[in-house]
Design a protein around this motif. Structure first.
Motif, PDB file in Angstrom:
ATOM      1  N   UNK A  63      31.841  36.978  37.872  1.00 43.94           N
ATOM      2  CA  UNK A  63      33.177  36.610  37.150  1.00 43.94           C
ATOM      3  C   UNK A  63      34.318  36.716  38.051  1.00 43.94           C
ATOM      4  N   UNK A  64      34.101  37.122  39.368  1.00 44.01           N
ATOM      5  CA  UNK A  64      35.239  36.889  40.375  1.00 44.01           C
ATOM      6  C   UNK A  64      36.352  36.079  39.981  1.00 44.01           C
ATOM      7  N   UNK A  65      37.825  36.582  40.029  1.00 45.14           N
ATOM      8  CA  UNK A  65      38.860  35.589  39.943  1.00 45.14           C
ATOM      9  C   UNK A  65      39.803  36.312  40.382  1.00 45.14           C
ATOM     10  N   UNK A  66      40.294  36.129  41.667  1.00 43.58           N
ATOM     11  CA  UNK A  66      41.132  36.783  42.301  1.00 43.58           C
ATOM     12  C   UNK A  66      42.589  36.630  41.613  1.00 43.58           C
ATOM     13  N   UNK A  67      42.830  35.397  41.171  1.00 41.49           N
ATOM     14  CA  UNK A  67      43.989  35.155  40.319  1.00 41.49           C
ATOM     15  C   UNK A  67      44.257  36.197  39.002  1.00 41.49           C
ATOM     16  N   UNK A  68      43.367  36.891  38.934  1.00 44.63           N
ATOM     17  CA  UNK A  68      43.291  37.557  37.537  1.00 44.63           C
ATOM     18  C   UNK A  68      43.768  39.389  38.068  1.00 44.63           C
ATOM     19  N   UNK A  69      44.853  39.822  37.412  1.00 48.94           N
ATOM     20  CA  UNK A  69      45.211  41.000  37.757  1.00 48.94           C
ATOM     21  C   UNK A  69      44.547  41.846  36.728  1.00 48.94           C
ATOM     22  N   UNK A  70      43.678  42.993  37.241  1.00 50.27           N
ATOM     23  CA  UNK A  70      43.007  44.019  36.341  1.00 50.27           C
ATOM     24  C   UNK A  70      43.829  45.194  36.463  1.00 50.27           C
ATOM     25  N   UNK A  71      44.467  45.447  35.129  1.00 47.27           N
ATOM     26  CA  UNK A  71      45.203  46.655  35.035  1.00 47.27           C
ATOM     27  C   UNK A  71      44.565  47.884  34.159  1.00 47.27           C
ATOM     28  N   UNK A 110      36.711  41.785  43.703  1.00 49.70           N
ATOM     29  CA  UNK A 110      36.626  40.527  43.069  1.00 49.70           C
ATOM     30  C   UNK A 110      37.893  40.047  42.260  1.00 49.70           C
ATOM     31  N   UNK A 111      38.649  40.856  41.838  1.00 47.11           N
ATOM     32  CA  UNK A 111      40.044  40.800  41.070  1.00 47.11           C
ATOM     33  C   UNK A 111      41.027  41.319  41.975  1.00 47.11           C
ATOM     34  N   UNK A 112      42.105  41.014  41.363  1.00 42.40           N
ATOM     35  CA  UNK A 112      43.362  41.790  41.677  1.00 42.40           C
ATOM     36  C   UNK A 112      43.524  43.122  41.226  1.00 42.40           C
ATOM     37  N   UNK A 113      43.075  44.067  41.597  1.00 43.09           N
ATOM     38  CA  UNK A 113      43.209  45.261  41.026  1.00 43.09           C
ATOM     39  C   UNK A 113      44.633  46.037  41.256  1.00 43.09           C
TER      40      UNK A 113
END
Length: 364
Positions: free
Chosen positions: A46-54, A81-84
């Protein structure tokens, strides 16, 4: 793009509680290792580096049965995999019996910054009836050791309507919990789920009756509020600023991605669910998922979820339904189930007890 929450369902338990209907299996080290590999594989899918996981939430089951290294590897994969978000809320549900000072220090180092500890009661007799593996003293020690390990955001579960529970025993549990270094309490009325061991005449006849359950819930609302835990959702209470950011996603129709058997998601414009099958989850290259709603978060769902929150439903957010809702309010206000300030409709504590019926009257 909006932020994203990630929920990881950890389906392992050392012992299944008689009232629990959540999906879980008996823990083994070997299966846990295969499970973690599958979680990592799915996060990458599901990797999407444009999505910020908060927010990241490890639920179960008993997620604290996983090692700190395993949990840290999952968090690290989310970061790749995401922008954490550096300030992300990362929650681990934990059984008091699984927590030691050493484990708590390791969990902090792994990136966990919020604990949700399954205390349920501060009465040993009630804990025994529930089949819990810890005592009240063990729960107190776990909470204090967590605070000493540096956890400044700790939640405890509290169960209402336990067989033989009284207003006095509940008041004592709340008073003792409130003295601990915790910031949040989730208070749930025990519900007998079909097919569980508690689904039997012996248990059902020992439960508080409906009037007694109402009394226990309203007592909990009053006592928790008096001790600084404000009600912000039907079953959740927090000191100011410590409301669960992850769970709030569910009630605000915000995106979250579920990983693991029995996990649910609201992601990519759809709701979908993973089957309750750990073997299938482990063996599949990508977790199988069944779409449960092609068009989630329409008016009915949005309004229903918003009404679970103490802040309620702002009628300005649903202008096309405003007049219809306002026409239905007078009898509900008179009955003491809702309050209305001219802009927001919210449930009273009494309304929370019959929330499904009240919400159905208002929006369907």
């Amino acid at each position: 793009m909006s932020t994203l929450g990630i929920y990881v369902h950890v389906p392992f338990c050392g012992k299944k509680c008689g009232y629990c209907d959540f999906y879980s299996v008996c823990y083994t080290k070997e299966q846990a290792e295969l499970y973690v590999e599958a979680v990592l594989r799915n996060i990458r899918h599901y990797s999407d580096i444009s999505r910020t996981v908060d927010t990241v939430y490890f639920g179960g089951g008993t997620p604290s049965l996983l090692t700190a290294e395993q949990l840290g590897n999952i968090i690290a994969e989310v970061g790749r995999s995401f922008a954490l978000d550096r300030e992300a809320e990362i929650t681990l549900e934990a059984n008091p019996s699984t927590l030691t000072p050493e484990k708590l220090a390791e969990l902090r180092n792994a990136g966990i910054n919020r604990l949700s500890i399954g205390v349920q009661s501060m009465s040993d007799a009630e804990l025994k009836l529930l089949g819990r593996t810890h005592t009240a003293e063990r729960a107190v020690r776990a909470v204090r050791e967590a605070a000493e390990a540096g956890f400044g955001n700790i939640s405890c579960d509290l169960m209402l309507g336990i067989p033989s529970q009284t207003p006095e025993s509940l008041t004592t549990s709340i008073a003792q919990l409130a003295e601990l270094p915790i910031q949040h309490i989730s208070a749930y009325i025990l519900k007998i789920e079909e097919g569980t061991p508690f689904d039997c005449g012996e248990v059902r006849t020992s439960l508080p009756d409906e009037d007694a359950s109402v009394e226990l819930y309203l007592l909990a609302v009053r006592e928790l509020g008096r001790r600084g835990f404000g009600q912000y959702e039907v079953s959740n209470f927090a000191k100011s600023g410590y409301e669960s950011r992850h769970n709030s996603r569910y009630w605000k129709c915000e995106d979250y991605l579920g990983i693991g058997p029995a996990a649910h998601s609201c992601y990519g414009g759809k709701r979908f669910a993973v089957p309750r099958d750990i073997e299938g989850f482990i063996s599949s290259p990508v977790q199988p998922a069944e779409v449960t709603d092609e068009h989630p978060c329409g008016f009915e769902e949005y309004a229903m979820l918003r009404l679970r929150l103490a802040e309620g439903l702002a009628l300005a957010d649903v202008p096309e339904h405003r007049s219809e809702i306002e026409k239905k309010l007078p009898p509900l206000i008179k009955a003491g189930y809702v309050s209305f300030d001219g802009e927001r409709v919210s449930l009273t504590p009494e309304g929370c007890l019959v929330s499904n019926q009240v919400i159905e009257m208002l929006i369907f």
